[in-house]
Design a protein around this motif. Structure first.
Motif, mmCIF file in Angstrom:
data_model
loop_
_atom_site.group_PDB
_atom_site.id
_atom_site.type_symbol
_atom_site.label_atom_id
_atom_site.label_comp_id
_atom_site.label_asym_id
_atom_site.label_seq_id
_atom_site.Cartn_x
_atom_site.Cartn_y
_atom_site.Cartn_z
ATOM 1 N N ARG A 193 0.831 -1.221 0.000
ATOM 2 C CA ARG A 193 0.000 0.000 0.000
ATOM 3 C C ARG A 193 0.856 1.257 0.000
ATOM 4 N NH1 ARG A 193 -3.754 0.708 4.691
ATOM 5 N NH2 ARG A 193 -3.831 2.802 3.830
ATOM 6 N N ILE A 194 1.859 1.282 0.866
ATOM 7 C CA ILE A 194 2.740 2.456 0.937
ATOM 8 C C ILE A 194 3.459 2.654 -0.405
ATOM 9 C CG2 ILE A 194 4.827 3.404 2.047
ATOM 10 C CD1 ILE A 194 3.888 2.005 4.642
ATOM 11 N N SER A 195 3.921 1.565 -0.975
ATOM 12 C CA SER A 195 4.644 1.649 -2.253
ATOM 13 C C SER A 195 3.742 2.214 -3.351
ATOM 14 C CB SER A 195 5.157 0.274 -2.676
ATOM 15 O OG SER A 195 5.952 -0.273 -1.657
ATOM 16 N N ARG A 196 2.472 1.829 -3.312
ATOM 17 C CA ARG A 196 1.517 2.351 -4.288
ATOM 18 C C ARG A 196 1.236 3.833 -4.032
ATOM 19 N NH1 ARG A 196 -1.900 -1.873 -3.681
ATOM 20 N NH2 ARG A 196 -3.209 -0.704 -2.260
ATOM 21 N N LYS A 230 6.125 9.981 -5.367
ATOM 22 C CA LYS A 230 6.571 10.973 -4.381
ATOM 23 C C LYS A 230 7.850 10.481 -3.728
ATOM 24 C CE LYS A 230 1.791 11.996 -3.232
ATOM 25 N NZ LYS A 230 0.713 11.553 -2.355
ATOM 26 N N GLU A 231 8.695 11.416 -3.339
ATOM 27 C CA GLU A 231 9.896 10.971 -2.633
ATOM 28 C C GLU A 231 9.639 10.979 -1.135
ATOM 29 O OE1 GLU A 231 14.628 11.238 -2.246
ATOM 30 O OE2 GLU A 231 13.639 12.929 -3.243
ATOM 31 N N LEU A 232 9.750 9.798 -0.570
ATOM 32 C CA LEU A 232 9.357 9.573 0.813
ATOM 33 C C LEU A 232 10.503 9.867 1.792
ATOM 34 C CD1 LEU A 232 6.977 8.347 2.438
ATOM 35 C CD2 LEU A 232 7.878 6.098 1.851
ATOM 36 N N THR A 233 10.141 10.497 2.912
ATOM 37 C CA THR A 233 11.075 10.610 4.032
ATOM 38 C C THR A 233 10.454 9.888 5.211
ATOM 39 O OG1 THR A 233 11.936 12.746 3.315
ATOM 40 C CG2 THR A 233 12.243 12.200 5.623
ATOM 41 N N VAL A 234 11.099 8.823 5.636
ATOM 42 C CA VAL A 234 10.582 8.034 6.752
ATOM 43 C C VAL A 234 11.255 8.501 8.035
ATOM 44 C CG1 VAL A 234 10.482 5.715 7.759
ATOM 45 C CG2 VAL A 234 10.122 6.023 5.298
ATOM 46 N N ILE A 235 10.432 8.755 9.042
ATOM 47 C CA ILE A 235 10.960 9.106 10.359
ATOM 48 C C ILE A 235 10.528 8.002 11.326
ATOM 49 C CG2 ILE A 235 10.996 10.820 12.203
ATOM 50 C CD1 ILE A 235 11.579 12.530 9.976
ATOM 51 N N ALA A 236 11.481 7.235 11.796
ATOM 52 C CA ALA A 236 11.156 6.113 12.676
ATOM 53 C C ALA A 236 11.427 6.496 14.129
ATOM 54 C CB ALA A 236 11.988 4.897 12.298
ATOM 55 N N VAL A 237 10.477 6.145 14.967
ATOM 56 C CA VAL A 237 10.611 6.456 16.391
ATOM 57 C C VAL A 237 11.228 5.242 17.095
ATOM 58 C CG1 VAL A 237 9.418 7.254 18.465
ATOM 59 C CG2 VAL A 237 8.513 7.857 16.202
ATOM 60 N N LEU A 238 12.457 5.409 17.530
ATOM 61 C CA LEU A 238 13.168 4.314 18.207
ATOM 62 C C LEU A 238 12.889 4.373 19.706
ATOM 63 C CD1 LEU A 238 16.605 4.463 16.382
ATOM 64 C CD2 LEU A 238 14.585 3.109 15.840
ATOM 65 N N ASN A 239 13.061 3.293 20.470
ATOM 66 C CA ASN A 239 13.606 2.026 20.014
ATOM 67 C C ASN A 239 12.520 1.051 19.536
ATOM 68 O OD1 ASN A 239 16.235 2.740 20.872
ATOM 69 N ND2 ASN A 239 15.815 2.066 22.942
ATOM 70 N N ARG A 273 12.404 -2.794 4.031
ATOM 71 C CA ARG A 273 12.991 -3.703 3.038
ATOM 72 C C ARG A 273 11.953 -4.231 2.068
ATOM 73 N NH1 ARG A 273 16.812 -7.412 6.655
ATOM 74 N NH2 ARG A 273 15.213 -6.883 8.181
ATOM 75 N N ARG A 274 10.691 -3.978 2.357
ATOM 76 C CA ARG A 274 9.615 -4.392 1.449
ATOM 77 C C ARG A 274 9.128 -3.239 0.573
ATOM 78 N NH1 ARG A 274 9.425 -7.931 5.681
ATOM 79 N NH2 ARG A 274 8.401 -9.941 5.330
ATOM 80 N N ILE A 275 9.731 -2.077 0.715
ATOM 81 C CA ILE A 275 9.298 -0.900 -0.061
ATOM 82 C C ILE A 275 10.367 -0.536 -1.092
ATOM 83 C CG2 ILE A 275 8.611 1.549 0.077
ATOM 84 C CD1 ILE A 275 7.604 0.991 2.904
ATOM 85 N N PRO A 276 10.145 -0.895 -2.351
ATOM 86 C CA PRO A 276 11.188 -0.691 -3.350
ATOM 87 C C PRO A 276 11.160 0.703 -3.969
ATOM 88 C CG PRO A 276 9.387 -1.943 -4.297
ATOM 89 C CD PRO A 276 8.965 -1.598 -2.905
ATOM 90 N N LEU A 277 11.120 1.738 -3.119
ATOM 91 C CA LEU A 277 11.093 3.119 -3.603
ATOM 92 C C LEU A 277 12.331 3.842 -3.099
ATOM 93 C CD1 LEU A 277 7.440 4.207 -2.654
ATOM 94 C CD2 LEU A 277 8.247 3.483 -4.903
#
Ligand code: IMP
Ligand code: MG
Length: 181
Positions: free
Chosen positions: A28-31, A36-45, A56-60
């Motif tokens: 869904r995200i890939s579609r 658009k050029e995506l910027t992912v912000i991940a909240v750790l930990n 690794r499942r998003i080929p963009l």
């Protein structure tokens, strides 16, 4: 099997179930972001495993930034306080931002983070969480992508911790009550 698995009251989602769901969300995200050029912000930990397996499942082409926050829950602290641990926030001006977090509970953390990022002028902003607790929220957060809805129970594993433990479990489960203070 990991000895810590014994600390679970029951398993909610095993690794195969998590991976199947990640395939769907990633598609869904890939579609949605294919032009658009995506910027992912991940909240750790907490989102560490989720982030690694999802991205690794998003080929963009995408940019990744991680940040960590401390949020205080319960009556002992002023509610709503979210402390950002890093000194500078990622530059998101004009970008299509997707925030990744492990779990949406009260919504406090994501509301504070979203507000902070919106102030930096992104082109768009959306939220993706692996889990969402089915409860009325003090802070309404719209998450465009949700892995699994769960009951209000304390869960651990696959990045989620209790007192920094259990993050390494490959599955997500409900922690035994007798192990919680
Ligand atoms: P919120 O700010 O109340 O939405 O809480 C978000 C944070 O609380 C999450 O990112 C988790 O770190 C933590 N949290 C909430 N519920 C759980 C749970 O059931 N297990 C582990 N951590 C949780
Ligand atoms: Mg946590």
């Amino acid at each position: 099997m990991l000895a810590v698995l014994r600390d679970l009251e029951r398993v909610l989602f095993d690794q195969a179930t998590i991976f199947r769901r990640l395939d769907e969300i990633a598609a869904r995200i890939s579609r949605d972001y294919r032009h658009k050029e995506l910027t992912v912000i991940a909240v750790l930990n907490g989102s560490l495993m989720f982030m690694a397996d999802l991205l690794r499942r998003i080929p963009l082409p995408l940019k990744l930034d991680c940040l960590s926050v401390v949020s205080y829950h319960g009556k002992a602290r002023a509610s709503g306080e979210v402390i950002f641990k890093q000194i500078s926030m990622p530059d998101v001006q004009g970008r299509h931002v997707l925030i990744l977090d492990d779990i949406l509970d009260s919504g406090n953390t994501l509301t504070a983070l979203r507000k902070k990022l919106v102030a930096a002028g992104p082109r768009s902003i959306n939220v993706c969480v692996l889990l969402s607790k089915n409860r009325p929220r003090a802070y309404a957060v719209e998450a465009g992508y949700v892995g699994f809805e769960i009951k209000v129970e304390f869960v651990v594993g696959y990045g989620l911790d209790y007192d920094e433990r259990y993050r390494n479990l490959p599955c997500i489960g409900v922690l035994r009550k007798d192990l919680m203070k």
